[in-house]
Design a protein around this motif. Structure first.
Motif, PDB file in Angstrom:
ATOM      1  N   GLU A   1     -11.423  28.636  -0.367  1.00 46.92           N
ATOM      2  CA  GLU A   1     -10.645  28.511   0.356  1.00 46.92           C
ATOM      3  C   GLU A   1     -11.720  28.978   1.040  1.00 46.92           C
ATOM      4  N   ARG A   2     -13.059  30.092   1.525  1.00 40.02           N
ATOM      5  CA  ARG A   2     -14.130  30.375   1.798  1.00 40.02           C
ATOM      6  C   ARG A   2     -14.765  28.846   2.048  1.00 40.02           C
ATOM      7  N   GLU A   3     -15.152  28.044   1.315  1.00 39.15           N
ATOM      8  CA  GLU A   3     -15.633  26.854   0.470  1.00 39.15           C
ATOM      9  C   GLU A   3     -14.892  25.217   1.760  1.00 39.15           C
ATOM     10  N   LEU A   4     -13.791  25.515   1.360  1.00 40.94           N
ATOM     11  CA  LEU A   4     -12.597  24.727   1.799  1.00 40.94           C
ATOM     12  C   LEU A   4     -12.569  25.163   3.705  1.00 40.94           C
ATOM     13  N   ALA A   5     -12.643  26.033   4.156  1.00 39.59           N
ATOM     14  CA  ALA A   5     -12.573  26.137   5.414  1.00 39.59           C
ATOM     15  C   ALA A   5     -14.191  25.882   6.212  1.00 39.59           C
ATOM     16  N   ALA A   6     -14.522  26.320   5.781  1.00 39.58           N
ATOM     17  CA  ALA A   6     -15.999  25.210   6.164  1.00 39.58           C
ATOM     18  C   ALA A   6     -16.180  24.538   6.438  1.00 39.58           C
ATOM     19  N   ALA A   7     -15.210  23.393   5.635  1.00 35.73           N
ATOM     20  CA  ALA A   7     -15.223  22.028   6.183  1.00 35.73           C
ATOM     21  C   ALA A   7     -14.199  21.488   6.540  1.00 35.73           C
ATOM     22  N   GLY A   8     -13.391  23.012   7.394  1.00 37.61           N
ATOM     23  CA  GLY A   8     -12.353  22.335   8.460  1.00 37.61           C
ATOM     24  C   GLY A   8     -10.818  22.290   7.578  1.00 37.61           C
TER      25      GLY A   8
ATOM     26  N   SER B   1      -7.940  22.924   4.309  1.00 37.29           N
ATOM     27  CA  SER B   1      -7.549  24.692   3.124  1.00 37.29           C
ATOM     28  C   SER B   1      -6.764  23.873   2.256  1.00 37.29           C
ATOM     29  N   PRO B   2      -7.092  24.572   0.723  1.00 38.17           N
ATOM     30  CA  PRO B   2      -5.729  24.384  -0.459  1.00 38.17           C
ATOM     31  C   PRO B   2      -4.775  22.964   0.294  1.00 38.17           C
ATOM     32  N   ASP B   3      -3.986  23.702   1.201  1.00 38.48           N
ATOM     33  CA  ASP B   3      -2.866  22.662   0.544  1.00 38.48           C
ATOM     34  C   ASP B   3      -3.303  21.656   1.857  1.00 38.48           C
ATOM     35  N   ASP B   4      -3.868  21.227   2.035  1.00 37.95           N
ATOM     36  CA  ASP B   4      -3.989  19.714   2.720  1.00 37.95           C
ATOM     37  C   ASP B   4      -4.142  18.826   1.518  1.00 37.95           C
ATOM     38  N   PHE B   5      -4.081  19.391   0.591  1.00 41.25           N
ATOM     39  CA  PHE B   5      -4.552  18.715  -0.545  1.00 41.25           C
ATOM     40  C   PHE B   5      -3.236  18.800  -0.987  1.00 41.25           C
ATOM     41  N   VAL B   6      -2.209  17.143  -1.456  1.00 46.71           N
ATOM     42  CA  VAL B   6      -1.221  16.925  -2.404  1.00 46.71           C
ATOM     43  C   VAL B   6      -0.475  17.359  -3.369  1.00 46.71           C
ATOM     44  N   LEU B   7       0.390  17.734  -4.080  1.00 46.10           N
ATOM     45  CA  LEU B   7       0.293  18.624  -5.166  1.00 46.10           C
ATOM     46  C   LEU B   7      -0.251  19.825  -5.647  1.00 46.10           C
ATOM     47  N   TYR B   8      -1.249  20.855  -4.573  1.00 49.39           N
ATOM     48  CA  TYR B   8      -1.561  21.760  -4.240  1.00 49.39           C
ATOM     49  C   TYR B   8       0.023  23.116  -3.718  1.00 49.39           C
ATOM     50  N   ARG B   9       0.117  23.793  -4.875  1.00 52.15           N
ATOM     51  CA  ARG B   9       1.380  24.135  -4.769  1.00 52.15           C
ATOM     52  C   ARG B   9       0.199  25.706  -5.110  1.00 52.15           C
ATOM     53  N   GLU B  10       0.157  27.208  -4.361  1.00 50.91           N
ATOM     54  CA  GLU B  10       0.018  28.312  -4.265  1.00 50.91           C
ATOM     55  C   GLU B  10       1.249  29.195  -5.591  1.00 50.91           C
ATOM     56  N   TYR B  11       1.889  29.087  -5.384  1.00 47.72           N
ATOM     57  CA  TYR B  11       2.733  29.536  -6.352  1.00 47.72           C
ATOM     58  C   TYR B  11       3.442  28.292  -7.639  1.00 47.72           C
ATOM     59  N   PRO B  12       3.733  28.893  -8.506  1.00 43.51           N
ATOM     60  CA  PRO B  12       3.905  27.930  -9.565  1.00 43.51           C
ATOM     61  C   PRO B  12       5.073  27.691  -8.910  1.00 43.51           C
ATOM     62  N   HIS B  13       5.541  26.169  -9.666  1.00 40.67           N
ATOM     63  CA  HIS B  13       7.268  25.422  -9.572  1.00 40.67           C
ATOM     64  C   HIS B  13       7.065  24.671 -10.911  1.00 40.67           C
ATOM     65  N   VAL B  14       7.722  25.266 -11.859  1.00 42.96           N
ATOM     66  CA  VAL B  14       8.422  24.812 -12.966  1.00 42.96           C
ATOM     67  C   VAL B  14      10.091  24.976 -13.112  1.00 42.96           C
ATOM     68  N   LEU B  15      10.971  23.944 -13.769  1.00 44.08           N
ATOM     69  CA  LEU B  15      12.084  23.913 -14.258  1.00 44.08           C
ATOM     70  C   LEU B  15      12.275  24.200 -15.280  1.00 44.08           C
TER      71      LEU B  15
END
Length: 329
Positions: A253-260, A262-276
C-alpha cells in the motif's frame, strides 16, 4: 429434454450456453432485442425470436413459438424479471436463472448454498440498476426462484463467481492479459496471494445445462473453477499460456500510494478472499475445465479480439513510478 429457450444468448455467458446446448443435441431458440450481433446468424440449429424480455406478452409469444422443455434466463437483472418468468414458464420442465456469487451477503470462506447468508434487498434496490445494488437484486431473484418452487415450478438458480473466457465484454481479465503480453514486469498489489474465485465461461454454460437436467427445484448451485488461483498464480498461468516470461513485482500500500494508487485500483484484486463451494454442483456430475486449458482458450480468443482491458487500467505511468520506487529499496 430436447428443446431450449435462451433469454439473451448472444454476448458472453449466453453465447457459450447456446453452443453447449447445440453440442448436446438441443433444439435452441434465442430470445433477445437484437441490440448485439448474433453470432449464430445463418446457423440453422439456432432460431432467433426478437423481443424485449421485460414485455410479458413477448415472452409468452416466444414460449408459444419455441415450445421449450427448458428455459435459461441470462438477462434477468431485476427481481420483477424473475417474477414474470417464473409465472410465464411455470409449466416447463426446467427454468434456470443466472444469479451471482455477489448474492452472498456474508464474508465466509467458502460461501455455501443454503448456509451463507444472502444479501438483503431494499425496496429502492429492487428497481435500481446500479452496480452497488447488483448483489442484492440477484439475491432477491434467488428468493423469487425459491418461492416459485414452493408452488410447483421447477425453478433453479446458478451462482457463478467472476466469469472469464472468450468474448468477455467486461474485459476484466483482458487487462491482465494485455499487461503480460506487452510488459516484462507486471505490478501485482499486495503479496500476490489475494483470491477472487473465478469461473470459466464454458463451465458456467455446462453448469446451467446440468442443473436443468439434474438439479432440484428451489435449489441454487455455485459455479466456479474447481481449482482456485491467487492473483499472482493467475498472472503466471497467463504467461505460461502465452509462452512468455514475466517478472511479478509485489507492491504494498505504501509504494502504491506514493504513485497515487491503491490495491483496489487493480481489477480482480479483493482484500478478503471470495471463494464459493462448488461441491453441490459437482455432485450432479459437473466438472470444470483444467485451468491451463481454460486459460489457453482465453488467450487464443483475446489475441484475435481488440479488447485490452483499458477501462480497468490504473495507468502504466503510475505503475512505472511504483517499479522505480521498488527498485530503489
Amino acid at each position: 429434454m430436447d428443446s431450449a429457450l435462451v433469454v439473451g444468448g448472444t454476448r458472453f455467458i449466453g453465447r457459450h450456453l447456446v453452443s453447449d446446448l447445440v453440442e448436446n443435441g438441443y433444439d435452441v431458440t434465442i430470445f433477445n432485442r437484437g441490440n448485439h450481433e448474433n453470432p449464430f446468424e445463418g446457423d440453422e440449429s439456432v432460431r432467433r425470436i426478437e423481443g424485449d424480455r421485460k414485455d410479458d406478452g413477448a415472452l409468452r409469444r416466444a414460449k408459444a413459438a419455441a415450445e421449450p422443455d427448458a428455459v435459461f434466463d441470462c438477462v434477468a437483472y431485476q427481481p420483477k424479471d424473475v417474477v414474470s418468468a417464473t409465472e410465464i414458464f411455470a409449466d416447463v420442465d426446467a427454468y434456470v436463472y443466472i444469479s451471482s456469487g455477489a448474492a452472498y451477503g456474508a464474508e465466509e470462506i467458502p460461501k455455501r448454498e443454503g448456509v451463507t447468508e444472502l444479501c438483503p434487498c431494499s425496496d429502492d434496490q429492487l428497481t435500481d440498476d446500479s452496480s452497488e445494488s447488483y448483489g442484492p437484486r440477484k439475491a432477491e431473484g434467488d428468493r423469487v426462484v425459491f418461492d416459485a418452487a414452493t408452488r410447483g415450478v421447477n425453478a433453479m438458480s446458478v451462482r457463478p463467481t467472476i466469469v472469464y473466457g472468450p468474448y468477455d465484454y467486461t474485459e476484466r481479465l483482458d487487462y491482465w492479459l494485455n499487461r503480460v503480453e506487452n510488459y516484462d514486469r507486471v505490478v501485482v498489489p499486495g503479496d500476490g496471494t489475494n483470491i477472487w474465485h473465478r469461473a470459466y465461461v464454458e463451465d458456467v454454460a455446462s453448469a446451467m445445462r446440468v442443473v436443468a437436467e439434474e438439479g432440484e427445484a428451489g435449489e441454487a448451485y455455485n459455479v466456479g473453477d474447481r481449482r482456485v488461483l491467487t492473483l499472482e498464480e493467475t498472472v503466471r498461468t497467463i504467461a505460461d499460456a502465452m509462452g512468455t516470461d514475466v517478472e511479478v513485482v509485489h507492491a504494498g500500500e505504501r509504494e502504491l500510494a506514493a504513485a497515487g494508487l491503491s490495491p483496489d485500483d487493480f481489477v480482480l484484486y479483493r482484500e478478503y478472499p471470495h471463494v464459493l463451494d462448488t461441491n453441490k454442483l459437482a455432485a450432479l456430475g459437473w466438472d470444470s475445465t483444467p485451468i491451463e486449458e481454460a486459460m489457453a482458450r482465453t488467450v487464443e480468443e483475446h489475441r484475435r479480439s481488440d479488447r485490452d482491458g483499458s477501462e480497468h487500467d490504473p495507468g502504466r505511468d503510475a505503475e512505472e513510478s511504483v517499479l522505480s520506487i521498488l527498485d530503489t529499496l
